[in-house]
Structures are given as structure tokens and as C-alpha cells.
Design a protein around this motif. Structure first.
Motif, PDB file in Angstrom:
ATOM      1  N   ILE A 132       0.849  -1.186   0.000  1.00 12.74           N
ATOM      2  CA  ILE A 132       0.000   0.000   0.000  1.00 12.74           C
ATOM      3  C   ILE A 132       0.885   1.235   0.000  1.00 12.74           C
ATOM      4  N   LEU A 133       0.568   2.177  -0.895  1.00 13.67           N
ATOM      5  CA  LEU A 133       1.292   3.439  -0.973  1.00 13.67           C
ATOM      6  C   LEU A 133       0.386   4.545  -0.441  1.00 13.67           C
ATOM      7  N   TYR A 134       0.918   5.325   0.519  1.00 11.51           N
ATOM      8  CA  TYR A 134       0.189   6.441   1.121  1.00 11.51           C
ATOM      9  C   TYR A 134       0.885   7.739   0.767  1.00 11.51           C
ATOM     10  N   GLN A 169      -4.577   6.741   1.268  1.00 13.60           N
ATOM     11  CA  GLN A 169      -4.148   5.579   0.491  1.00 13.60           C
ATOM     12  C   GLN A 169      -4.238   5.906  -1.000  1.00 13.60           C
ATOM     13  N   ILE A 170      -3.114   5.708  -1.706  1.00 13.97           N
ATOM     14  CA  ILE A 170      -3.046   6.035  -3.126  1.00 13.97           C
ATOM     15  C   ILE A 170      -3.130   4.776  -3.981  1.00 13.97           C
ATOM     16  N   ILE A 171      -2.375   3.748  -3.616  1.00 14.62           N
ATOM     17  CA  ILE A 171      -2.317   2.504  -4.383  1.00 14.62           C
ATOM     18  C   ILE A 171      -2.337   1.334  -3.411  1.00 14.62           C
ATOM     19  N   ILE A 184       4.734   7.058   1.723  1.00 17.23           N
ATOM     20  CA  ILE A 184       5.078   5.922   2.586  1.00 17.23           C
ATOM     21  C   ILE A 184       4.553   4.656   1.922  1.00 17.23           C
ATOM     22  N   LEU A 185       5.448   3.695   1.752  1.00 21.27           N
ATOM     23  CA  LEU A 185       5.097   2.405   1.177  1.00 21.27           C
ATOM     24  C   LEU A 185       5.053   1.389   2.303  1.00 21.27           C
ATOM     25  N   ASN A 186       3.877   0.823   2.558  1.00 23.00           N
ATOM     26  CA  ASN A 186       3.720  -0.218   3.573  1.00 23.00           C
ATOM     27  C   ASN A 186       3.631  -1.563   2.884  1.00 23.00           C
ATOM     28  N   ILE A 187       4.445  -2.492   3.349  1.00 17.42           N
ATOM     29  CA  ILE A 187       4.419  -3.852   2.831  1.00 17.42           C
ATOM     30  C   ILE A 187       4.025  -4.764   3.984  1.00 17.42           C
ATOM     31  N   LEU A 188       2.882  -5.406   3.858  1.00 18.70           N
ATOM     32  CA  LEU A 188       2.413  -6.378   4.850  1.00 18.70           C
ATOM     33  C   LEU A 188       2.689  -7.753   4.286  1.00 18.70           C
ATOM     34  N   ASN A 189       3.471  -8.543   5.028  1.00 18.39           N
ATOM     35  CA  ASN A 189       3.854  -9.866   4.554  1.00 18.39           C
ATOM     36  C   ASN A 189       3.702 -10.860   5.698  1.00 18.39           C
ATOM     37  N   LYS A 191      10.061   4.938   3.260  1.00 19.99           N
ATOM     38  CA  LYS A 191       9.796   6.282   2.745  1.00 19.99           C
ATOM     39  C   LYS A 191      10.222   6.301   1.279  1.00 19.99           C
ATOM     40  N   ILE A 192       9.314   6.780   0.426  1.00 16.44           N
ATOM     41  CA  ILE A 192       9.561   6.864  -1.006  1.00 16.44           C
ATOM     42  C   ILE A 192       9.498   8.324  -1.419  1.00 16.44           C
ATOM     43  N   ILE A 193      10.492   8.765  -2.162  1.00 13.01           N
ATOM     44  CA  ILE A 193      10.500  10.127  -2.693  1.00 13.01           C
ATOM     45  C   ILE A 193      10.258  10.032  -4.199  1.00 13.01           C
ATOM     46  N   ILE A 194       9.276  10.798  -4.667  1.00 15.78           N
ATOM     47  CA  ILE A 194       8.979  10.836  -6.092  1.00 15.78           C
ATOM     48  C   ILE A 194       9.403  12.210  -6.617  1.00 15.78           C
TER      49      ILE A 194
END
Length: 92
Positions: free
Chosen positions: A42-44, A50-52, A74-79, A87-90
Motif C-alpha cells: 500500500i502506498l500512502y 491511500q493512493i495505491i 510511505i510504502l507499507n508492505i504487509l507480509n 519512505k519513497i521520494i517521487i
């Protein structure tokens, strides 16, 4: 002429790799999928919206970032019950 070669060595114990960061057109997310029923990416945006949201596949998961405004995300990965945030910078 030649171009430099970059070798990515993943030493993360969860084997999570997100690149490139900063991103322009897309990011690649590589994470082992332990349980597809309990895994998500999930990308916030910076406001927490929530974006994606997607269900990860084994191997590389591509997220197109070109339609998104430049900024910090912020990219959350639930595994399998374990959540990892990156943290993602675009930049465009």
C-alpha cells in the motif's frame, strides 16, 4: 565509452528491496510472498491517504509513479502479519 554498473546487494533479513528511491516513473518492490492471503503493498501520500493498494506477486512488483505528484510517500508492505514501511521520494 561505458556506463557504471550498480550492484544491489540485499542484506535485509526480510529480503525486501525497493528501488529506485528517489523514483521518477516507477518503483520496483521485491519481497518474498509468504502468504498471499495476508500480504499487501500500500502506498500512502504525506497526508496518510491511500493512493495505491495491490496484492504482491512473487518476484518483482512494479508500481507506476509517473501519474503521482512529486513528494514524499510511505510504502507499507504487509507480509504474513509483519508490516514494513519505507519512505519513497517521487521526483519528476
Amino acid at each position: 565509452t561505458y556506463s557504471p554498473v550498480t550492484v544491489l546487494v540485499n542484506t535485509n533479513e526480510n529480503h525486501l528491496l525497493v528501488y529506485p528511491n528517489p523514483a521518477n516513473a516507477a518503483i520496483e518492490v521485491i519481497a518474498p510472498v509468504k502468504n498471499k492471503g495476508k500480504s499487501s503493498i500500500i502506498l500512502y501520500d504525506a497526508t496518510g491517504r491511500q493512493i495505491i493498494s495491490l496484492i504482491p506477486q512473487t518476484g518483482t512488483n512494479r508500481i507506476n509513479t509517473w501519474p503521482l505528484p512529486a513528494g514524499i510517500y510511505i510504502l507499507n508492505i504487509l507480509n504474513d502479519g509483519i508490516t514494513t514501511a519505507e519512505k519513497i521520494i517521487i521526483q519528476h
